[in-house]
Scaffold this motif. Structure first.
Motif, PDB file in Angstrom:
ATOM      1  N   ASP A  59     -51.565  21.996 -55.431  1.00 48.61           N
ATOM      2  CA  ASP A  59     -51.120  21.465 -54.144  1.00 48.61           C
ATOM      3  C   ASP A  59     -51.584  22.376 -53.006  1.00 48.61           C
ATOM      4  OD1 ASP A  59     -49.754  20.605 -51.891  1.00 48.61           O
ATOM      5  OD2 ASP A  59     -47.901  20.176 -52.971  1.00 48.61           O
ATOM      6  N   LYS A  60     -52.488  21.881 -52.186  1.00 45.44           N
ATOM      7  CA  LYS A  60     -53.015  22.688 -51.077  1.00 45.44           C
ATOM      8  C   LYS A  60     -51.934  23.046 -50.069  1.00 45.44           C
ATOM      9  CE  LYS A  60     -57.815  21.020 -51.120  1.00 45.44           C
ATOM     10  NZ  LYS A  60     -58.856  20.291 -50.333  1.00 45.44           N
ATOM     11  N   GLN A  63     -49.712  25.815 -51.368  1.00 54.02           N
ATOM     12  CA  GLN A  63     -50.496  27.039 -51.499  1.00 54.02           C
ATOM     13  C   GLN A  63     -50.743  27.682 -50.132  1.00 54.02           C
ATOM     14  OE1 GLN A  63     -54.754  27.279 -53.008  1.00 54.02           O
ATOM     15  NE2 GLN A  63     -53.636  28.154 -54.748  1.00 54.02           N
ATOM     16  N   ALA A  64     -50.851  26.861 -49.099  1.00 52.20           N
ATOM     17  CA  ALA A  64     -51.005  27.402 -47.755  1.00 52.20           C
ATOM     18  C   ALA A  64     -49.767  28.210 -47.357  1.00 52.20           C
ATOM     19  CB  ALA A  64     -51.241  26.277 -46.756  1.00 52.20           C
ATOM     20  N   ARG A  67     -50.061  31.501 -49.197  1.00 51.03           N
ATOM     21  CA  ARG A  67     -51.064  32.366 -48.555  1.00 51.03           C
ATOM     22  C   ARG A  67     -50.456  33.123 -47.376  1.00 51.03           C
ATOM     23  NH1 ARG A  67     -56.595  31.702 -49.403  1.00 51.03           N
ATOM     24  NH2 ARG A  67     -57.167  30.041 -50.873  1.00 51.03           N
ATOM     25  N   ASN A  81     -57.254  26.857 -55.908  1.00 52.90           N
ATOM     26  CA  ASN A  81     -56.643  25.549 -55.709  1.00 52.90           C
ATOM     27  C   ASN A  81     -57.158  24.586 -56.775  1.00 52.90           C
ATOM     28  OD1 ASN A  81     -57.137  22.715 -53.718  1.00 52.90           O
ATOM     29  ND2 ASN A  81     -55.112  23.434 -54.299  1.00 52.90           N
ATOM     30  N   ASN A 132     -51.306  16.978 -56.426  1.00 55.25           N
ATOM     31  CA  ASN A 132     -52.583  16.928 -55.718  1.00 55.25           C
ATOM     32  C   ASN A 132     -52.650  15.563 -55.054  1.00 55.25           C
ATOM     33  OD1 ASN A 132     -55.194  16.700 -54.809  1.00 55.25           O
ATOM     34  ND2 ASN A 132     -56.162  17.403 -56.703  1.00 55.25           N
ATOM     35  N   GLU A 134     -54.616  14.175 -53.210  1.00 58.81           N
ATOM     36  CA  GLU A 134     -55.932  13.632 -52.893  1.00 58.81           C
ATOM     37  C   GLU A 134     -56.567  12.861 -54.042  1.00 58.81           C
ATOM     38  OE1 GLU A 134     -58.254  16.925 -51.587  1.00 58.81           O
ATOM     39  OE2 GLU A 134     -57.009  17.316 -49.818  1.00 58.81           O
TER      40      GLU A 134
END
Length: 329
Positions: A59-60, A63-64, A67, A81, A132, A134
């Motif tokens: 999952d972007k 994860q952001a 970060r 990712n 995810n 996308e």
């Protein structure tokens, strides 16, 4: 940044997966296979100043957040990712092997509270449930396009829901009028489908159906056996791997795989000559799974069903140690 997820069995993870021993205590590498908001990684990096971590997440968006949270650790923290099974299956032979691997198979509270993807029936959100976002089928695709028998079997297999057939029948009937597109719409269908006395138990009657859909959407159980096998073989000899599970199907897969790793021989009983090596591949460090204390459960209720199992690697696993999909269905 507001952190909404509390990592489970944190002290147990720090104890059993500590980077100790002459082999790697001063320069250890850990892979956090399910990074989430970075709770476990943050604790490991702060407790062990020489440790480096690679954090994986499909999952972007979450994860952001990790970060941002872990930026203070600089190049001690790296990110990937993608799905953990893809990462381990494609792990380059010449890449540095990790000394520690952690899987936390629970879904982050972030996904229920902040993602807006319909993981929870408490909110009226698009019925998506993809980690995810996308690629792949959404929960709405499965609910609206699957045959009644497929829905019933999926709900029962992945959640043990005793009213799976009634729920599947109600879903198929409801979608004749209009596409089921929101989490609230699905929860209302389930509520109406089950007997009245079932609606007021310890959990909402849609809980198991939503769990089953989430597992199906993200292929959680199908990814796990191969990921465990590949991850174990990526691990350095002497390294440790820990897995936190939250329901019986996950735990059964992990328990069986670790049990196989600890056996001297995994050849079929009818085979006359051993061909698997005749030596254990791992030392099982948790003969019984570690479970949260009553204090942790009071302070963090999602931890109540968590179990942690840990092994230390002695040698690579063979194909005979690997579990297939049919081994747990």
């Amino acid at each position: 940044m507001e952190i909404v997820h509390t990592p489970v069995l944190l002290q147990e993870c720090l104890q059993y997966l500590s980077p100790v021993g002459e082999a790697f205590e001063d320069n250890a590498l850990m892979i956090d296979s399910t990074l989430g908001e970075g709770g476990h990684s943050n604790a490991f990096l702060s407790h062990f100043p020489h440790l480096r971590i690679i954090g994986l997440d499909a999952d972007k968006a979450i994860q952001a957040r990790a970060r941002e949270r872990l930026a203070v650790y600089g190049d001690r923290m790296q990110f990937f990712n993608g799905w953990f099974n893809d990462f381990y299956h494609s792990f380059p032979a010449d890449k540095e092997k990790p000394n520690l691997i952690l899987f936390d198979l629970g879904i982050s509270v972030y996904h229920y509270e902040k993602s807006g993807r319909g993981f929870s029936f408490r909110y009226d959100e698009p019925l998506d449930m993809r980690l995810n976002a996308e690629s792949g089928e959404s929960a709405a695709d499965i609910v609206n396009d699957s045959r009644e028998e497929e829905l019933a079997n999926m709900i029962y297999l992945y959640s043990d829901e005793k009213y799976s057939r009634r729920i599947a029948r109600a879903i198929v009937e409801a979608r004749k009028s209009s596409r089921i597109a929101s989490s609230k719409a699905l929860a209302d269908i389930v509520w109406s489908a089950v007997p009245a006395n079932y609606r007021h138990g310890n959990i909402h009657p849609a809980t198991r159906t939503f769990q089953a859909l989430r597992i199906a959407v993200n292929s959680e159980l199908r990814r796990l056996p191969l990921a465990l096998y590949d991850a174990f073989n990526v691990l350095q000899d002497g390294g440790k791997m820990g897995v936190i599970t939250f329901h019986s199907l996950e735990d059964r897969i992990v328990k069986q795989f670790f049990r196989n790793l600890g056996k001297y021989c995994v050849c079929p009983p009818e085979q006359a000559v051993c061909s698997c090596g005749g030596k254990p591949c791992a030392e099982i460090l948790t003969r019984k799974p570690l479970e949260p204390s009553q204090t942790e459960i009071r302070e963090n209720s999602p931890s109540r069903s968590a179990k942690l199992r840990v092994v230390r690697k002695l040698r690579n696993a063979t194909e005979m140690h690997r579990l297939g999909v049919g081994d747990y269905e």
